[in-house]
Design a protein around this motif. Structure first.
Motif: not given
Length: 223
Positions: A33, A35, A97, A163, A165-167, A179
């Motif tokens: 991705a 990110e 994902n 999905c 995600e890394q934030r 998400k």
């Protein structure tokens, strides 16, 4: 339950390690991705899929399905670990994902200042032998999913599909979120006939029977 199917690129060649007194093949990887999410892949040694995984090299692209858990790794905090059941080769144009979580919602949701989304924690229980462990995932919902997260009472049994995600927070520290594409709240039955078996010899179908606690209830503690 926490399960995922995800496309990754290996960050190292797999190596044998000992986890909970069992040998596994493992290595770090990144989701494909803009990110990427950093995660750890594991396959139980001795299985056919582990033999295939062991042949992969640094940089190999794979699609992997397996159980998703969170573990406290040194200097990494809660780190996502995928214990794989299936893998296949992937190429750079593929993106997958997909995460499915089933667990109980915790405290109240947090809505963003713009009112566009809401986040809320979900507790997913798992067992290592007889020991119970709880993984805390953060859900983020938009639109209808946001309304579900905001409106559901604490302790609601929820299934969420989304999905991983890394934030980063305001201090620049990374954290994980799922998400949500969909959120389903599994509440006790309401409405309908109070006793669909009324007038028969059947027992245990009155509304009260569906509201009493059961020995099969999932063992969660809310402190």
């Amino acid at each position: 339950m926490a399960y995922c199917t995800i496309a990754v690129a290996l960050a190292a060649a797999p190596a044998v390690s000992l986890v909970n007194e069992k040998e596994v093949w493992e290595c770090h990887a990144n989701t494909t991705a803009l990110e990427p999410v950093n995660l750890l892949l594991r396959f139980r040694n001795g299985s056919n899929v582990a033999k295939v995984f062991a042949t992969k090299q640094n940089g190999a692209r794979l699609i992997i399905s397996g159980d998703l858990t969170l573990e406290e790794l040194l200097d990494k905090g809660n780190y996502p670990v995928v214990t794989g059941h299936m893998l296949c080769d992937a190429h750079e144009d593929q993106f997958v994902n997909e995460v499915v979580l089933v667990g109980r919602l915790s405290k109240e949701s947090k809505v963003t200042d713009t009112q566009k989304s809401a986040s809320r924690s979900i507790a997913v229980n798992r067992y290592i032998g007889r020991d119970e462990h709880t993984d805390w995932f953060r859900l983020r919902g938009y639109g209808f999913s946001k309304d579900k997260l905001v409106g559901a009472p604490k302790g609601s049994l929820v299934s969420a599909h989304g999905c991983l995600e890394q934030r980063k927070n305001r201090e620049g520290n990374p954290y994980l979120e799922v998400k949500c594409r969909s959120v389903r709240i599994h509440n006790k039955a309401r409405g309908g006939s109070p006793n669909p078996a009324a007038g028969t010899s059947a027992a245990g179908y009155d509304q009260e029977a569906f509201e009493q606690p059961s020995d099969n209830d999932m063992p969660f503690t809310w402190d």
